[in-house]
Design a protein around this motif. Structure first.
Motif, PDB file in Angstrom:
ATOM      1  N   ASP A 145     -12.124  10.160   4.877  1.00 26.76           N
ATOM      2  CA  ASP A 145     -10.688  10.202   4.598  1.00 26.76           C
ATOM      3  C   ASP A 145     -10.176  11.620   4.369  1.00 26.76           C
ATOM      4  O   ASP A 145      -9.077  11.806   3.845  1.00 26.76           O
ATOM      5  CB  ASP A 145     -10.340   9.311   3.400  1.00 26.76           C
ATOM      6  CG  ASP A 145     -10.884   9.863   2.085  1.00 26.76           C
ATOM      7  OD1 ASP A 145     -11.742  10.779   2.117  1.00 26.76           O
ATOM      8  OD2 ASP A 145     -10.468   9.371   1.013  1.00 26.76           O
ATOM      9  N   TYR A 161      -6.663  12.443   5.642  1.00 24.54           N
ATOM     10  CA  TYR A 161      -5.636  11.779   4.851  1.00 24.54           C
ATOM     11  C   TYR A 161      -5.459  12.471   3.496  1.00 24.54           C
ATOM     12  O   TYR A 161      -4.338  12.669   3.029  1.00 24.54           O
ATOM     13  CB  TYR A 161      -5.978  10.308   4.650  1.00 24.54           C
ATOM     14  CG  TYR A 161      -6.096   9.541   5.941  1.00 24.54           C
ATOM     15  CD1 TYR A 161      -4.957   9.200   6.676  1.00 24.54           C
ATOM     16  CD2 TYR A 161      -7.336   9.155   6.438  1.00 24.54           C
ATOM     17  CE1 TYR A 161      -5.057   8.495   7.865  1.00 24.54           C
ATOM     18  CE2 TYR A 161      -7.449   8.453   7.627  1.00 24.54           C
ATOM     19  CZ  TYR A 161      -6.309   8.123   8.339  1.00 24.54           C
ATOM     20  OH  TYR A 161      -6.411   7.437   9.515  1.00 24.54           O
ATOM     21  N   THR A 203       1.204   6.609   7.630  1.00 23.37           N
ATOM     22  CA  THR A 203       0.159   6.317   8.617  1.00 23.37           C
ATOM     23  C   THR A 203       0.408   4.972   9.284  1.00 23.37           C
ATOM     24  O   THR A 203       0.364   4.857  10.519  1.00 23.37           O
ATOM     25  CB  THR A 203      -1.219   6.322   7.946  1.00 23.37           C
ATOM     26  OG1 THR A 203      -1.462   7.612   7.375  1.00 23.37           O
ATOM     27  CG2 THR A 203      -2.318   5.999   8.950  1.00 23.37           C
TER      28      THR A 203
END
Length: 208
Positions: free
Chosen positions: A117, A120, A158
């Motif tokens: 991740d 992100y 997202t």
């Protein structure tokens, strides 16, 4: 002689990385191949494997470079700049093949057999910086958890861009981002500030 060789090596690596991004954007991870990337970059097999040992290594490099592919708009830190950033990212997703590839790989990373991740979390940090500034400027409601909202915003953004890509190849992404802000702003922004905030793509400026 060493310096010219080093400079050539850096240029070659950049060419390979950009070619890989283009192929990943067009074909996805599973549809891309080292040979396609080599042909696009115009490099030999030796040149390819000197810099990247596998397709997986290339995909990791493209994902790791996600924020390097985007130059964020300048401006005073705070809520308006955060809003402007989200519209700028939407434009980059539609027009910047390198950034688009890195985002696609982050979404499809299960095909690489990884769960990472990092991309992100980097956007969480970018958004959190603007929210902290907004908080210092008195632009947020009392009690807003800036870290939590930054995380929520990245998740919502997202999902919104994925939905837009499936529906219209992101042609309607700016409109969807505007709708996102129309619902988020009343929850996080000082009510006295909301009407002064611009939730639309920044106008194009003509070249001097």
């Amino acid at each position: 002689m060493t310096r010219p060789k080093q400079e050539r090596a850096v240029r070659t690596r950049e060419m390979i990385l950009y070619a890989a991004a283009e192929v990943f954007d067009e074909c996805g991870y599973s549809g891309a191949s080292i040979s396609k990337i080599m042909n696009r970059a115009g490099v030999t097999q030796g040149g390819m494997y000197f810099h990247f040992k596998s397709k997986e290594a290339l995909a990791h490099a493209v994902m790791a470079s996600q924020q390097d592919f985007v130059e964020l708009p300048a401006g005073r830190d705070g809520l308006q700049r955060l809003i402007n950033m989200t519209f700028h990212i939407a434009s980059e997703l539609r027009n910047n093949v390198l950034f688009r590839a890195s985002v696609r790989l982050a979404v499809e990373q299960g095909e690489l057999g990884i769960e990472d991740d990092t991309a992100y979390q980097e956007w969480v940090e970018q958004f959190h910086t603007q929210l902290l500034a907004a908080q210092r400027n008195g632009e947020l409601r009392n009690g807003v958890d800036t870290r939590e909202f930054a995380t929520v915003l990245v998740g919502a953004y997202t999902g919104t861009q994925i939905f837009s890509n499936a529906a219209t190849q992101r042609e309607d992404l700016p409109q969807r981002i505007a709708a996102l802000w129309r619902y988020f702003l009343p929850a996080v922004a000082d009510p006295a500030l909301i009407t002064s905030l611009r939730i639309a793509p920044a106008p194009l400026t003509s070249a001097a």
